[in-house]
Design an enzyme around this catalytic site. Structure first.
Site, PDB file in Angstrom:
ATOM      1  N   HIS A 206       0.811  -1.220   0.000  1.00 20.76           N
ATOM      2  CA  HIS A 206       0.000   0.000   0.000  1.00 20.76           C
ATOM      3  C   HIS A 206       0.843   1.269   0.000  1.00 20.76           C
ATOM      4  CE1 HIS A 206      -3.552  -2.395   0.669  1.00 20.76           C
ATOM      5  NE2 HIS A 206      -3.094  -2.860   1.820  1.00 20.76           N
TER       6      HIS A 206
ATOM      7  N   HIS B 169      -7.861  -3.708  -0.760  1.00 22.94           N
ATOM      8  CA  HIS B 169      -7.349  -5.074  -0.908  1.00 22.94           C
ATOM      9  C   HIS B 169      -8.073  -5.814  -2.027  1.00 22.94           C
ATOM     10  CE1 HIS B 169      -6.723  -4.076   3.434  1.00 22.94           C
ATOM     11  NE2 HIS B 169      -5.502  -4.461   3.110  1.00 22.94           N
TER      12      HIS B 169
END
Length: 335
Positions: free
Chosen positions: A58, A220
């Site tokens: 991320h 995700h």
């Protein structure tokens, strides 16, 4: 799968070692452990420590905000997976300066479970902790179940407010309360245009048509609330802003900070086109923008798409937002 890497097993280690090699004057591993990153910035001995944790994949979330005026440490797991509680406990110990430690992280089951164990562990060392969770993704749960919402890009504002409060010498309870208040005023809505590929999986996390856009996609690859035909930037801005304002009403005269966050494969040009629409629509409502953030703040590997975050300000939160901060991935000199 076509990625620039060595092996899928070494992906996280190689990433972390590359970051520390680039910013060795500002960051370091804790006792040589590539899973735990700590700040080398000087700090008072009585400053409240602030830590976070989460899965890799991320960047610049989560570890990109370790530094002056933000957070003191970050533990990372495999791609999209929580780090172990032992790593979190080690990090908490390293970031305690006698005033306690705030654990500030996203609302994901693995992180919650492991942080709870870590906080229980450090109690034996007489380290006081508080936990504050980011829950800013309005698409992930209705308002009446807001406690179940995912934490996404808006948690960056939590890091900023908590970090500035800690630098002012506020107590652990005060820092935690300000972080809670800030995150209570933060809402995010994202859209995805393409999937991403987790290196160890080797194939896309989901499928979406060439002329489709998924509204409310999680970072995700979690499913959104609907799939629509591709829209213009103005239309995407309208859909996302309407969802946010319906959840957190804004009135004429309000001040907000706006974050337009690229998910990994969306050019800055497109992000600014989108921001233009957001700024125009907020101005039409009589809402002022303070310190806009446009860029990549919380990505999902090479996913195409973006999110918009609205942070509703009051005078104290505005002052803390504008306070100086400097990390390898975030710099604020406005003061």
């Amino acid at each position: 799968m076509k990625k620039i890497l060595n092996t899928t097993d070494s992906f996280v280690r190689d990433t972390m070692e590359g970051i520390v090699a680039a910013y060795s004057d500002r960051l370091d591993f804790l006792d040589g452990d590539y899973r735990v990153l700590v700040s080398k910035s000087p700090a008072r001995e009585d400053k409240v420590g602030i830590v976070t944790a989460g899965g890799s994949g991320h960047l610049p979330l989560f570890l990109g905000y370790v530094g002056q005026g933000m957070i003191d440490g970050c533990a990372v797991g495999e791609v999209f997976a929580s780090p172990a509680s032992e790593k979190m406990a080690d990090m908490i110990r390293a970031c305690d300066r006698g005033a306690g430690v705030l654990c500030l992280y996203g609302n994901y089951n693995g992180d919650i479970f492991n942080f709870r164990m870590a906080c229980e562990d450090v109690e034996f060392d007489d380290i006081e902790t508080r936990q504050v969770l980011g829950r800013d993704d309005v698409a992930s749960s209705p308002k009446e179940n807001a406690a179940k919402r995912r934490g996404v890009a808006g948690i960056v504002y939590g890091y900023k407010i908590a970090g500035a409060a800690a630098d002012l010498g506020k107590t652990l309870d005060e820092v935690a309360q300000l972080a809670e208040r800030a995150l209570g005023n933060v809402r995010t809505m994202g859209v995805a245009l393409s999937p991403c590929i987790v290196p160890k999986v080797g194939k896309p996390t989901f499928e979406i048509g060439d002329n489709e856009i998924e509204i409310g996609m999680g970072i995700h690859g979690e499913a959104g609330i609907e799939v629509r035909p591709m829209m213009t930037a103005d239309e995407i801005a309208t859909v996302t802003l309407e969802a946010i304002i319906a959840d957190m009403p804004l009135a004429e005269g309000d001040e907000v900070s706006v974050m337009v966050n690229g998910l990994g494969a969306t050019p800055l040009e497109e992000q600014f086109i989108f921001y233009r629409s957001v700024a125009s629509q907020l101005a039409a409502r009589g809402i002022s923008i303070v310190q806009p953030h446009i860029g990549e703040f919380a990505t999902s590997m090479e996913m195409a798409g973006l999110s918009v975050t609205i942070f509703k300000l009051d005078s104290e939160l505005k002052e803390l937002l504008l306070a100086p901060a400097s990390t390898p991935f975030y710099t604020n000199t406005n003061k």
